[in-house]
Design an enzyme around this catalytic site. Structure first.
Site, PDB file in Angstrom:
ATOM      1  N   ALA A   9     -46.643 -40.056 -48.213  1.00 19.28           N
ATOM      2  CA  ALA A   9     -45.898 -39.204 -48.794  1.00 19.28           C
ATOM      3  C   ALA A   9     -45.173 -38.158 -48.272  1.00 19.28           C
ATOM      4  O   ALA A   9     -45.299 -36.941 -48.499  1.00 19.28           O
ATOM      5  CB  ALA A   9     -47.613 -38.174 -49.272  1.00 19.28           C
ATOM      6  N   GLY A  26     -39.348 -39.102 -47.928  1.00 22.99           N
ATOM      7  CA  GLY A  26     -38.525 -39.817 -48.978  1.00 22.99           C
ATOM      8  C   GLY A  26     -39.164 -39.848 -50.292  1.00 22.99           C
ATOM      9  O   GLY A  26     -39.856 -39.111 -51.210  1.00 22.99           O
ATOM     10  N   ASP A  76     -53.320 -44.598 -41.834  1.00 25.48           N
ATOM     11  CA  ASP A  76     -52.895 -45.890 -42.016  1.00 25.48           C
ATOM     12  C   ASP A  76     -52.943 -47.008 -43.218  1.00 25.48           C
ATOM     13  O   ASP A  76     -54.347 -47.031 -43.273  1.00 25.48           O
ATOM     14  CB  ASP A  76     -53.166 -46.134 -40.244  1.00 25.48           C
ATOM     15  N   TYR A 129     -40.438 -58.982 -46.517  1.00 25.49           N
ATOM     16  CA  TYR A 129     -40.139 -57.803 -47.223  1.00 25.49           C
ATOM     17  C   TYR A 129     -39.737 -58.202 -48.786  1.00 25.49           C
ATOM     18  O   TYR A 129     -40.388 -58.153 -48.916  1.00 25.49           O
ATOM     19  CB  TYR A 129     -39.102 -56.697 -46.743  1.00 25.49           C
TER      20      TYR A 129
HETATM   21  N1  LIG Z   1     -35.646 -46.430 -50.130  1.00 28.61           N
HETATM   22  C1  LIG Z   1     -35.176 -47.257 -51.196  1.00 28.61           C
HETATM   23  O1  LIG Z   1     -33.712 -48.108 -51.290  1.00 28.61           O
HETATM   24  C2  LIG Z   1     -36.695 -48.580 -51.354  1.00 28.61           C
HETATM   25  C3  LIG Z   1     -36.327 -49.287 -53.097  1.00 28.61           C
HETATM   26  C4  LIG Z   1     -37.098 -49.930 -53.335  1.00 28.61           C
HETATM   27  C5  LIG Z   1     -38.327 -49.243 -53.324  1.00 28.61           C
HETATM   28  N2  LIG Z   1     -38.267 -48.930 -51.842  1.00 28.61           N
HETATM   29  C6  LIG Z   1     -40.063 -48.586 -52.170  1.00 28.61           C
HETATM   30  O2  LIG Z   1     -40.268 -47.082 -51.968  1.00 28.61           O
HETATM   31  C7  LIG Z   1     -41.517 -47.224 -51.350  1.00 28.61           C
HETATM   32  C8  LIG Z   1     -41.047 -45.805 -50.184  1.00 28.61           C
HETATM   33  O3  LIG Z   1     -39.640 -45.923 -49.079  1.00 28.61           O
HETATM   34  P1  LIG Z   1     -39.567 -44.980 -48.929  1.00 28.61           P
HETATM   35  O4  LIG Z   1     -37.873 -45.524 -49.597  1.00 28.61           O
HETATM   36  O5  LIG Z   1     -39.559 -43.976 -49.396  1.00 28.61           O
HETATM   37  O6  LIG Z   1     -39.206 -45.110 -47.923  1.00 28.61           O
HETATM   38  P2  LIG Z   1     -39.295 -44.140 -46.786  1.00 28.61           P
HETATM   39  O7  LIG Z   1     -38.694 -42.738 -46.211  1.00 28.61           O
HETATM   40  O8  LIG Z   1     -39.736 -44.756 -45.263  1.00 28.61           O
HETATM   41  O9  LIG Z   1     -40.967 -43.050 -46.488  1.00 28.61           O
HETATM   42  C9  LIG Z   1     -42.073 -44.267 -46.077  1.00 28.61           C
HETATM   43  C10 LIG Z   1     -43.273 -44.008 -46.785  1.00 28.61           C
HETATM   44  O10 LIG Z   1     -44.710 -44.618 -46.583  1.00 28.61           O
HETATM   45  C11 LIG Z   1     -45.335 -44.526 -45.229  1.00 28.61           C
HETATM   46  N3  LIG Z   1     -46.266 -45.885 -44.451  1.00 28.61           N
HETATM   47  C12 LIG Z   1     -45.301 -46.881 -44.054  1.00 28.61           C
HETATM   48  N4  LIG Z   1     -45.989 -47.859 -43.452  1.00 28.61           N
HETATM   49  C13 LIG Z   1     -47.569 -46.775 -43.167  1.00 28.61           C
HETATM   50  C14 LIG Z   1     -48.815 -46.959 -43.012  1.00 28.61           C
HETATM   51  N5  LIG Z   1     -48.704 -48.453 -42.095  1.00 28.61           N
HETATM   52  N6  LIG Z   1     -49.506 -46.520 -42.877  1.00 28.61           N
HETATM   53  C15 LIG Z   1     -49.657 -45.315 -43.850  1.00 28.61           C
HETATM   54  N7  LIG Z   1     -47.858 -44.815 -44.773  1.00 28.61           N
HETATM   55  C16 LIG Z   1     -47.035 -45.968 -44.349  1.00 28.61           C
HETATM   56  C17 LIG Z   1     -44.493 -44.036 -44.379  1.00 28.61           C
HETATM   57  O11 LIG Z   1     -45.822 -42.912 -43.957  1.00 28.61           O
HETATM   58  P3  LIG Z   1     -45.780 -42.460 -42.413  1.00 28.61           P
HETATM   59  O12 LIG Z   1     -45.166 -43.112 -41.559  1.00 28.61           O
HETATM   60  O13 LIG Z   1     -45.672 -40.958 -42.081  1.00 28.61           O
HETATM   61  O14 LIG Z   1     -47.071 -43.115 -42.124  1.00 28.61           O
HETATM   62  C18 LIG Z   1     -43.761 -42.815 -45.578  1.00 28.61           C
HETATM   63  O15 LIG Z   1     -44.265 -41.212 -45.661  1.00 28.61           O
HETATM   64  C19 LIG Z   1     -41.863 -48.277 -50.296  1.00 28.61           C
HETATM   65  O16 LIG Z   1     -43.046 -49.196 -50.921  1.00 28.61           O
HETATM   66  C20 LIG Z   1     -40.691 -48.859 -50.647  1.00 28.61           C
HETATM   67  O17 LIG Z   1     -40.523 -50.383 -50.553  1.00 28.61           O
HETATM   68  C21 LIG Z   1     -37.742 -47.910 -51.476  1.00 28.61           C
END
Ligand SMILES: NC(=O)c1ccc[n+]([C@@H]2O[C@H](COP(=O)([O-])OP(=O)(O)OC[C@H]3O[C@@H](n4cnc5c(N)ncnc54)[C@H](OP(=O)(O)O)[C@@H]3O)[C@@H](O)[C@H]2O)c1
Length: 251
Positions: A14, A17, A63, A160
């Site tokens: 949270a 993004g 985490d 991925y």
């Molecule tokens: N953006 C796109 O185009 C897109 C498209 C399809 C699907 N998605 C999916 O949407 C989801 C969210 O991604 P987003 O696009 O919003 O990217 P983002 O802005 O990089 O956000 C990713 C989130 O995941 C958290 N995260 C990553 N590793 C973590 C860990 N080890 N423990 C806890 N939290 C973790 C991060 O929090 P911290 O780093 O603070 O831990 C951050 O809040 C993902 O599952 C991604 O695969 C994204």
């Protein structure tokens, strides 16, 4: 939406993004939301921004690659916030790798978060919902790449993509497992195309400007609105899959 007011929701990832967008909209709609992520400063900042909304936001450092932290978070939530009505499994990331020369640690990190973290959180939520007889909802934030292998980036996004294929399978296998045990818990997968977040830059994927210039990307709010739509459906309706692309996307 009314029946969700005061309900407890967990949103993983949270701190930025899509997860941040979902947490925001849930709090605005009166839910009690616990936001999990590693960057606690970001979560605290979000709490401050949401302090005048009708719901409540609790920041919790976790985490999602560490089982002990996930279990401790769920214990804390049950003891301090309440039983779980909604889990949004959103935390996830990608890293550029090849299968012929990639690092094992990169592959494992992606699986630990995107697949294992999601599965552990789901198990804990289902346990709590089942024990308390809660007709809850589990939402996996999947990807269009959970449904096909794109030829444009298959050689570097392999692992991925594999994690997101797992999410597709895990959503449907859980749905069947729950259905066979006559559970009223629902499971939904949301599969976005490109959304403007930190995802692309964080993963070192293609040039962001280039990608966003091809077609204007979705916003986190677009995905959050899809979550609100799922919440608006009655308990006898289980939307199993929602694919959401920016209009005109060619991927
Ligand atoms: N953006 C796109 O185009 C897109 C498209 C399809 C699907 N998605 C999916 O949407 C989801 C969210 O991604 P987003 O696009 O919003 O990217 P983002 O802005 O990089 O956000 C990713 C989130 O995941 C958290 N995260 C990553 N590793 C973590 C860990 N080890 N423990 C806890 N939290 C973790 C991060 O929090 P911290 O780093 O603070 O831990 C951050 O809040 C993902 O599952 C991604 O695969 C994204």
């Amino acid at each position: 939406m009314e029946r969700w007011v005061g309900s407890v929701a967990i949103v993983t990832g949270a701190s930025s993004g899509i997860g941040e967008g979902i947490a925001r909209e849930l709090v605005k709609n009166g839910l009690i939301v616990v936001g999990l992520a590693r960057r606690i400063d970001r979560l605290n900042n979000l709490k401050e921004q949401l302090k005048n909304e009708s719901g409540i936001f609790y920041p919790l450092k976790c985490d999602m690659t560490k089982e002990e932290e996930i279990l401790a978070s769920f214990d804390w939530i049950k003891n301090n916030v309440g039983n779980i009505n909604l889990l949004v499994n959103n935390a996830g990331f990608g890293r550029l790798t090849t299968l012929s020369g990639g690092k094992t640690s990169d592959w494992k990190d992606m699986f630990d978060c995107n697949v294992m973290g999601l599965s552990i959180a789901t198990r804990e939520a289902v346990k709590n919902m089942t024990e308390k007889n809660i007709p809850g909802l589990i939402i996996h934030i999947n990807s269009i790449y959970g449904h096909f292998v794109p030829t444009t980036c298959a050689e570097t996004e392999n692992m991925y993509i594999a994690t997101k294929y797992c999410v597709t399978a895990l959503a449907e296998t859980l749905r069947l497992e729950l259905a066979k045990s006559k559970s009223s818990i629902r499971v939904s997968s949301i599969s976005p195309g490109v959304v403007a977040t930190e995802f692309v830059e964080a993963g070192g994927f293609s040039d962001v400007e280039d990608l966003y210039n091809q077609v204007p990307p979705l916003k986190p709010l677009d995905i959050a609105n899809a979550v609100l739509y799922l919440l608006s459906t009655p308990p006898n309706v289980n939307i199993t899959e929602l694919t959401i692309r920016p209009t005109g996307e060619i991927l």
